[in-house]
Design an enzyme around this catalytic site. Sequence first.
Site, mmCIF file in Angstrom:
data_model
loop_
_atom_site.group_PDB
_atom_site.id
_atom_site.type_symbol
_atom_site.label_atom_id
_atom_site.label_comp_id
_atom_site.label_asym_id
_atom_site.label_seq_id
_atom_site.Cartn_x
_atom_site.Cartn_y
_atom_site.Cartn_z
ATOM 1 N N GLY A 66 16.502 64.657 -11.538
ATOM 2 C CA GLY A 66 15.225 65.988 -11.136
ATOM 3 C C GLY A 66 15.737 67.145 -12.105
ATOM 4 N N GLY A 67 16.017 68.109 -10.551
ATOM 5 C CA GLY A 67 16.227 69.561 -11.433
ATOM 6 C C GLY A 67 17.485 69.272 -12.528
ATOM 7 N N GLU B 81 7.539 62.348 -3.770
ATOM 8 C CA GLU B 81 6.655 63.609 -3.740
ATOM 9 C C GLU B 81 4.973 63.013 -3.949
ATOM 10 O OE1 GLU B 81 8.504 65.729 -7.363
ATOM 11 O OE2 GLU B 81 10.264 66.416 -5.726
ATOM 12 N N HIS C 252 7.042 57.941 -6.602
ATOM 13 C CA HIS C 252 7.527 58.988 -6.366
ATOM 14 C C HIS C 252 7.749 59.181 -5.148
ATOM 15 C CE1 HIS C 252 9.806 62.385 -6.290
ATOM 16 N NE2 HIS C 252 10.644 62.350 -7.848
ATOM 17 N N GLU D 95 15.984 56.971 -3.825
ATOM 18 C CA GLU D 95 15.768 58.492 -3.165
ATOM 19 C C GLU D 95 15.504 58.370 -1.579
ATOM 20 O OE1 GLU D 95 14.842 59.552 -7.279
ATOM 21 O OE2 GLU D 95 13.157 59.645 -6.878
ATOM 22 N N ASN E 66 13.325 63.301 -15.293
ATOM 23 C CA ASN E 66 12.168 63.502 -14.466
ATOM 24 C C ASN E 66 11.803 64.817 -14.509
ATOM 25 O OD1 ASN E 66 10.007 64.064 -12.900
ATOM 26 N ND2 ASN E 66 10.510 62.628 -11.096
ATOM 27 N N TRP E 67 10.844 65.495 -15.799
ATOM 28 C CA TRP E 67 10.847 67.139 -15.517
ATOM 29 C C TRP E 67 9.850 67.504 -14.110
ATOM 30 C CZ3 TRP E 67 10.839 67.492 -21.247
ATOM 31 C CH2 TRP E 67 12.487 67.492 -21.830
ATOM 32 N N LYS E 68 9.114 66.457 -13.454
ATOM 33 C CA LYS E 68 8.192 66.805 -12.806
ATOM 34 C C LYS E 68 7.402 67.763 -13.599
ATOM 35 C CE LYS E 68 11.386 65.492 -9.329
ATOM 36 N NZ LYS E 68 11.883 65.973 -8.023
ATOM 37 N N SER F 247 19.254 65.541 -5.911
ATOM 38 C CA SER F 247 19.892 65.627 -6.013
ATOM 39 C C SER F 247 21.325 65.339 -6.901
ATOM 40 C CB SER F 247 20.662 66.805 -5.105
ATOM 41 O OG SER F 247 19.900 67.288 -5.102
ATOM 42 N N GLY G 296 15.965 67.257 -4.165
ATOM 43 C CA GLY G 296 16.253 68.920 -4.735
ATOM 44 C C GLY G 296 16.087 69.443 -3.755
HETATM 45 P P1 PGA Z 1 16.761 66.269 -8.136
HETATM 46 O O1 PGA Z 1 15.285 65.437 -7.558
HETATM 47 O O2 PGA Z 1 17.740 65.513 -8.433
HETATM 48 O O3 PGA Z 1 16.088 67.194 -8.075
HETATM 49 O O4 PGA Z 1 17.399 65.748 -6.594
HETATM 50 C C1 PGA Z 1 15.292 63.623 -8.347
HETATM 51 C C2 PGA Z 1 13.610 63.062 -8.186
HETATM 52 O O5 PGA Z 1 12.983 63.294 -7.732
HETATM 53 O O6 PGA Z 1 13.458 62.306 -9.029
#
Ligand code: PGA
Length: 249
Positions: free
Chosen positions: A234-235, A97, A95, A167, A10-12, A213, A173
């Site tokens: 994500g990251g 966020e 998600h 999650e 997930n590149w956000k 993470s 993150g």
């Molecule tokens: P992260 O994000 O790997 O940067 O913790 C995961 C996600 O939000 O799907």
Amino acid sequence: MARKKVIVGNWKMNNTIKESLEFINNMKYKMDTNIVDVGICPQYLALSKIKEETKGTNIKIGAQNVHFADNGAYTGEVSTKMLEELELDYCIIGHSERRQYFNETDETVNKKLHKVLQTGMIPIVCVGEVLKEREENIHFEVVEKQVEAAFKDIEILEIQKCIIAYEPVWAIGTGKTATSVQAEEMCKYIREIIANLYSKEVAEKVRIQYGGSVNSGNAKEILNMPNIDGALVGGASLKVEFIEIIKAV
Ligand code: PGA
């Protein structure tokens, strides 16, 4: 039948169209695999080009969000009908966020899920508790409520198409991963919830990812857990490291 692992990046809100294309072009031959489902969810504007660029490979492409209406006066939103034109594989729904910064609720998650299931896209439904809820030891309750609400009135045949991503918000993150034991414990619990809502047989088919993470250092241990069928990354999906996570499978 064993569940096929699924690793989705997930590149956000990262990578311009140009940067997205550069990344995919540098990495695509390494991501092209039959052993594991690999997906990337770039920002909306890059979707069309990325989809073209990955044609003929096994790399799946998804959206990070969608609206529940077909069209209308919803400034700034994108509908499933619009995404369908791109023949996407996945759509992330709910998600944390989106829940945290854009007021998504269990109810909108459910509406979106109904809508996405009318398309060819596989929904990736995100659930997870915040730190305070874990500290108060109500995380199982919280996740159960989220799962039940997300799958309200979803038919038995439809749930089997879905991917659920556990999650924990405190691990997203933050560099603070849930231990493999904590992740497995919740993914197992989610499978039990699905078994109660549908059947044990159905629950055995549904793929449940862990997200929060995940990196090249912890992927192997997490992905080895019996109830964890993949990762939402994500990251680390913005770096070459993503390949190492795929290799961990
Ligand atoms: P992260 O994000 O790997 O940067 O913790 C995961 C996600 O939000 O799907």
